[in-house]
Design an enzyme around this catalytic site. Sequence first.
Site, mmCIF file in Angstrom:
data_model
loop_
_atom_site.group_PDB
_atom_site.id
_atom_site.type_symbol
_atom_site.label_atom_id
_atom_site.label_comp_id
_atom_site.label_asym_id
_atom_site.label_seq_id
_atom_site.Cartn_x
_atom_site.Cartn_y
_atom_site.Cartn_z
ATOM 1 N N LYS A 184 0.056 23.945 58.482
ATOM 2 C CA LYS A 184 0.637 24.144 59.990
ATOM 3 C C LYS A 184 0.611 22.714 60.755
ATOM 4 C CE LYS A 184 2.122 27.153 60.557
ATOM 5 N NZ LYS A 184 3.349 27.258 59.799
ATOM 6 N N ARG A 271 -1.531 17.080 63.025
ATOM 7 C CA ARG A 271 -0.918 17.397 64.117
ATOM 8 C C ARG A 271 -1.772 17.659 65.291
ATOM 9 N NH1 ARG A 271 1.937 23.410 64.022
ATOM 10 N NH2 ARG A 271 3.084 23.466 66.229
ATOM 11 N N SER A 279 -0.838 27.287 66.508
ATOM 12 C CA SER A 279 0.082 27.936 65.489
ATOM 13 C C SER A 279 -0.737 28.639 64.005
ATOM 14 C CB SER A 279 0.719 26.484 64.686
ATOM 15 O OG SER A 279 1.544 26.773 63.652
#
Length: 532
Positions: A184, A271, A279
Amino acid sequence: MQSMDIDSEIDEVYSTVDQSQRQSSGKRRRRRPRWITTFAGALVAVPLWVVIRPLKNWGSPVYIEEEELTLESEGSPSSHGIVLPQILMDEGIYDPADFTNAIDVAPPYWNATTPLFKHSKAWGPCFKPEETMYWEFHSDDEAIANTTLNVPLDYRRDEESKTRNWQNAAGLCRPGFLILGAGKCGTSSLYHYLVDHPKVLPAIEKQIHYFRYHTDKPVGWYYSWFPTTKTFLENGALMTGEASPGYLPYPQVVREIAMTGIEPKLITLGRKPIDRIWSSYKYNYVTPALDKIRSGHGAIPLNKSDDFYKEHFLFSLEELVRAELDQLNRCLYGFGISKTRDMWYHRHWTRKEFDYREKNGLPPLIDLDEVCYGTKPVNKTVTRIQWASLQMQNPQKYIPPKQAFLIQALVGRSLYVLPLEWWYILIHREDMLFVCTEEINNATALLHLSRQLGLPDYDFEPVIAQGAYNVGGHRGYDTATSWNEVRNETDNYSGDDGDEIPLSVELRQELDEFLKPFNERLFNLVGKRCDW
């Protein structure tokens, strides 16, 4: 591959490495067993073959057993000793400029000093086939449409693949890059952007996960998921690769890759942690849980709205993050330190790292997934120890058992530095590349990454403009979502500040404070900062 005999050999070879010099130099060299380094530099010694060449014949097979050309470039050491069939240069399939880019980095395996795995003859990353080569070249309009990941017929895995002896890697190619994760964080998008480069060919599958789930099979089986030598060279490729997010979290994968003898560039994406957590919660928990409930699960009523199921039969993000933070604090600052040492200190490739960290007051290694969470249910009601209170108080709420290993680590898999520290024990620092997810939709950042891979310059703007891959719900690894649609969702893919993420102010502040020191350790380890 896990025998103590191999471990003993590694330890003997590694014994000459001075730990303090490795640290002070800023580099951690990948240490190779002696049976791999035996073949170093063998490419330059390949003899020339006597050939009879027919005239150029585009679009039809050409029978060639070709004289080889060894490129010797005075101006660029990166292209020294590259061996190729002469016809590939004569037909314009390759050009000397392909092997030296703007920052003078050679693609993996194209430098003659790269060690080979049980072979003394190879063309770049590809092993020479045992049979005579029949070259078939294509005009531009017949070229492989690798931007859409169409797999040419001659590198599909056919019936032969089920019976072939994969101990032999002849006619197969090695990957030049592996995207390790994190999940993700945009691995699907980055993979698609990279294989859009005209010098990169895709694997048959984006995620092969050989080093996590299939190491019982010969390495030739792994290579069979990439283009054949014939396909690779006929299309002028410099590299191929895969993206398996399941590699990053597991220390044993580090050793498996190092022992195989391949030397690809290893790419990790990170991220903004709060965005990855949100997410992953939706992608790995809410979506599969709702799918299961809609199809019928226990006493949960059918034909209700998603909001009804979320309220009554799913745990909230707040509940799961609260429970996980409590577990991580107990593990990372308590039982996880000694438990990790007990599990891993006896391994020859990790012992010196444990000693070095203890001697110099560095944070200890932590096997996050195995030690902090576990891998098995506690009982029929409690799926993981961290959820004991939640599940006993809310037995009607559902967690898909097959997704538990992902749901349990919403926060943990956002602590990128903890698994990465294991990789730097055996892998060359220059082979470890880190990319901030927030920059992968930037053509300039992708150009920089491609140069680090050893690729010639390329304009990534058109492929980026097509959108992002595998965002939102389960849409498939090869499905692009337009940037307008991405921005209209609350997935925060582009690194927004996360205001819409449903966490209380108090828990959000606690989470931010918890994440901060791990982010700083990450930036120090990889030598760059992300805008988090």
